[in-house]
Motif scaffolding. Structure first.
Motif, PDB file in Angstrom:
ATOM      1  N   ALA A   1      86.690  58.716  29.696  1.00  0.00           N
ATOM      2  CA  ALA A   1      86.298  59.617  30.790  1.00  0.00           C
ATOM      3  C   ALA A   1      85.909  60.994  30.254  1.00  0.00           C
ATOM      4  CB  ALA A   1      87.432  59.739  31.796  1.00  0.00           C
ATOM      5  N   ALA A   2      86.709  61.536  29.325  1.00  0.00           N
ATOM      6  CA  ALA A   2      86.432  62.876  28.793  1.00  0.00           C
ATOM      7  C   ALA A   2      85.120  62.898  28.015  1.00  0.00           C
ATOM      8  CB  ALA A   2      87.584  63.332  27.899  1.00  0.00           C
ATOM      9  N   THR A   3      84.849  61.838  27.256  1.00  0.00           N
ATOM     10  CA  THR A   3      83.600  61.770  26.499  1.00  0.00           C
ATOM     11  C   THR A   3      82.406  61.697  27.442  1.00  0.00           C
ATOM     12  OG1 THR A   3      84.748  60.652  24.684  1.00  0.00           O
ATOM     13  CG2 THR A   3      82.342  60.476  24.735  1.00  0.00           C
ATOM     14  N   ALA A   4      82.526  60.868  28.469  1.00  0.00           N
ATOM     15  CA  ALA A   4      81.433  60.742  29.442  1.00  0.00           C
ATOM     16  C   ALA A   4      81.163  62.071  30.139  1.00  0.00           C
ATOM     17  CB  ALA A   4      81.785  59.664  30.470  1.00  0.00           C
ATOM     18  N   LYS A   5      82.205  62.784  30.508  1.00  0.00           N
ATOM     19  CA  LYS A   5      82.029  64.060  31.199  1.00  0.00           C
ATOM     20  C   LYS A   5      81.404  65.105  30.292  1.00  0.00           C
ATOM     21  CE  LYS A   5      85.689  63.365  34.614  1.00  0.00           C
ATOM     22  NZ  LYS A   5      87.009  63.789  35.124  1.00  0.00           N
ATOM     23  N   MET A   6      81.794  65.106  29.022  1.00  0.00           N
ATOM     24  CA  MET A   6      81.186  66.048  28.076  1.00  0.00           C
ATOM     25  C   MET A   6      79.684  65.811  27.982  1.00  0.00           C
ATOM     26  SD  MET A   6      81.783  66.287  23.941  1.00  0.00           S
ATOM     27  CE  MET A   6      81.029  64.672  23.682  1.00  0.00           C
ATOM     28  N   ILE A   7      79.284  64.554  27.855  1.00  0.00           N
ATOM     29  CA  ILE A   7      77.862  64.247  27.710  1.00  0.00           C
ATOM     30  C   ILE A   7      77.118  64.519  29.014  1.00  0.00           C
ATOM     31  CG2 ILE A   7      76.218  62.380  27.261  1.00  0.00           C
ATOM     32  CD1 ILE A   7      78.262  61.304  25.223  1.00  0.00           C
ATOM     33  N   ALA A   8      77.771  64.281  30.147  1.00  0.00           N
ATOM     34  CA  ALA A   8      77.155  64.645  31.427  1.00  0.00           C
ATOM     35  C   ALA A   8      76.864  66.140  31.475  1.00  0.00           C
ATOM     36  CB  ALA A   8      78.075  64.243  32.582  1.00  0.00           C
ATOM     37  N   HIS A   9      77.782  66.950  30.971  1.00  0.00           N
ATOM     38  CA  HIS A   9      77.538  68.395  30.880  1.00  0.00           C
ATOM     39  C   HIS A   9      76.323  68.682  30.012  1.00  0.00           C
ATOM     40  CE1 HIS A   9      80.691  70.705  32.918  1.00  0.00           C
ATOM     41  NE2 HIS A   9      81.537  69.752  32.610  1.00  0.00           N
ATOM     42  N   TRP A  10      76.242  68.034  28.846  1.00  0.00           N
ATOM     43  CA  TRP A  10      75.106  68.264  27.947  1.00  0.00           C
ATOM     44  C   TRP A  10      73.793  67.965  28.645  1.00  0.00           C
ATOM     45  CZ3 TRP A  10      76.679  65.379  22.783  1.00  0.00           C
ATOM     46  CH2 TRP A  10      77.801  66.022  22.213  1.00  0.00           C
ATOM     47  N   GLN A  11      73.743  66.808  29.319  1.00  0.00           N
ATOM     48  CA  GLN A  11      72.491  66.412  29.962  1.00  0.00           C
ATOM     49  C   GLN A  11      72.127  67.365  31.100  1.00  0.00           C
ATOM     50  OE1 GLN A  11      72.445  64.259  27.094  1.00  0.00           O
ATOM     51  NE2 GLN A  11      70.763  63.610  28.410  1.00  0.00           N
TER      52      GLN A  11
END
Length: 494
Positions: A222-232
């Motif tokens: 979940a934390a990894t997905a949220k980080m990448i969502a922020h990047w995008q």
């Protein structure tokens, strides 16, 4: 700084003790008051400069380099480790203990014939991006300072060495688990010891048993997905998403040839070594999943495959949900879904999300086909009167007909806005006016290289601390880059 040494004391065999080598004529190039507050520091001083440049020993510091491995551009490298970063320990702050590392502190057992140094240009860039992402509310490691020197180092030519003082809630990476699962094959005791330490230190609400391990991996996904969502959502390309650069906490980490998008391009590549576009901007969500699969493989001695797969299957949902939440806020859609229609069923909400995702995707396609600046285009929503057909967004478009078609659907989705000024303020609170454009960082670096002048660096850092504010005297920093600065591709060398 007050240190504790939990990693050093509890994980013997997971690092090598090594002392940094001093740099000559150290001087402050940049300092972050915001990062300093995290570990209870105030202003920089001469003694701290000598400690962080390795000219004096820091009281309570242990000095060590961690060992790990990683998949680099898809291929497994059995032994990497901290080749130019030396950790002092965990500095105790008001709310958390942060690892303090000297990036560029000299050779370690993991330097692989390198000198263990960082050149000034890469140290400055890491300092700026760490603090810029934090100000944009993106999960990230931090940078306390960047320290310059007159110590010569050789890369493509002669340059000068510098040190970035990095703060991280943890330096534990996906590659740590790969090392003790693959490189030290069969050493399940150390793999379990590392997992137990990670959970007790950073996931203290979880148990160190089978159920705790499963929930822990779910939270990492979940934390990894949220980080990448922020990047995008902010148009950030990391550039080197190797598994040794992936934080187990889902923090942005280990910056090399990063870039923010100028003109929106899904296939934008910021790393000149990435010949096949593996880490292109639009590939980051898929790479995040691939990296999590590698972590899952490493954890099979601790977690059943079915449980790992079940957690991995949630990645797409976490990513899309968080990305959509961020983009709905940016475009002014978030308030509508629940506030005005609280009786929506789960199916109706899912359909609404699907339509919103399509609306967002069509908007970014408009930006790409019309070759528009990503950050500036989103900032335009802070000027928008949704009830009007006139907008600066429309004026920027070449294909006006397609924009009008999109805008009509967008207006219908947003609905009536009673307080336009407040709606615009809300957009400006989530759409930055200022980002760390590569050409701005390059101008600051050139000023240091050619004149020994760090004033541009200091000015840029101070601006990026408040990226959503107007800053009337700094308007030029929000403009699209000059021709030479468009889409700069950066080197991995450091």
């Amino acid at each position: 700084m007050r240190f504790k040494q939990d990693f050093f004391e509890q994980l013997t065999g997971f690092y090598s003790q090594v002392y940094p080598q001093p740099i000559s004529n150290p001087h402050w190039l940049g300092w972050s008051d915001d990062a300093a507050a995290l570990i209870g520091l105030s202003k920089p001083n001469d003694e701290l400069l000598m400690q962080l440049s390795a000219n004096h020993a820091a009281d309570g510091a242990s000095y060590y380099a961690q060992v790990y491995s990683g998949h680099q551009f898809g291929g497994y490298t059995p032994r990497l480790g901290d080749g130019r970063s030396i950790i002092l320990g965990e500095a105790i702050g008001p709310h958390y203990a942060w690892d303090v590392a000297l990036k560029g502190g000299g050779p370690t057992p993991y330097s692989r014939m390198g000198d263990g140094r960082a050149v000034m240009r890469s140290a400055v860039r890491e300092f700026l991006i760490s603090e810029a992402l934090a100000a944009l509310h993106v999960p990230t490691s931090r940078a306390l300072a960047v320290i310059g020197s007159d110590l010569p180092v050789w890369r493509e030519g002669q340059e000068t060495a510098a040190i970035t003082v990095r703060l991280a809630k943890s330096h534990i990476r996906f590659g740590h688990f790969e090392y003790f699962s693959y490189t030290e094959k069969g050493n399940n005791a150390k793999l379990k010891q590392l997992a137990d330490f990670t959970i007790s230190q950073h996931f203290p609400h979880l148990s160190t048993d089978k159920a705790g391990y499963i929930q822990w991996f779910n939270e990492v996904v979940a934390a990894t997905a949220k980080m990448i969502a922020h990047w995008q959502s902010i148009g950030f390309a990391h550039g080197v998403m190797n598994t040794d650069n992936m934080s187990i906490l889902g923090d942005s980490f280990d910056f090399g040839p990063f870039a923010f998008l100028d003109t929106f391009k899904e296939d934008f590549i910021c790393n000149h070594s990435d010949h096949e576009g593996r880490y292109a901007f639009g590939q980051q969500p898929g790479v995040g999943f691939w990296n999590l699969q590698r972590l899952a493989q490493a954890l099979t001695p601790l977690i059943a495959s079915d449980d790992l797969v079940q957690a991995l299957n949630q990645y797409q949902r976490y990513l899309v949900d968080h990305y959509l939440l961020l983009m709905e806020q940016k475009l002014g859609l978030a308030e509508v879904k629940f506030a005005q229609e609280p009786s929506l069923t789960d199916e109706a909400i899912a359909e609404q999300q699907k339509q919103d995702l399509q609306l967002v995707g069509e908007f970014t396609t408009l930006l790409e086909t019309n070759q528009l600046d990503y950050t500036n285009s989103l900032r335009r929503f802070g000027e928008l009167d949704v009830s009007s057909q006139k907008s600066s967004l429309r004026d920027d478009m070449v294909d006006v007909a397609k924009f009008d078609h999109w805008f009509a659907r967008y207006q219908q989705r947003v609905g009536k806005v009673d307080d336009v000024a407040n709606w615009q303020r809300d957009r400006n609170a989530v759409n930055p006016k200022y980002i760390l454009r590569n050409y701005l960082a390059q101008e600051a670096i050139i000023a240091i290289e050619e004149q020994g002048d760090n004033s541009k660096l200091v000015q840029l850092h101070q601006l990026l601390r408040h990226p959503f504010n107007q800053h009337p005297t700094m308007e030029d920093f929000a403009k699209r880059p000059p021709e030479w600065g468009q889409g700069l591709i950066m080197s991995c060398s450091s």
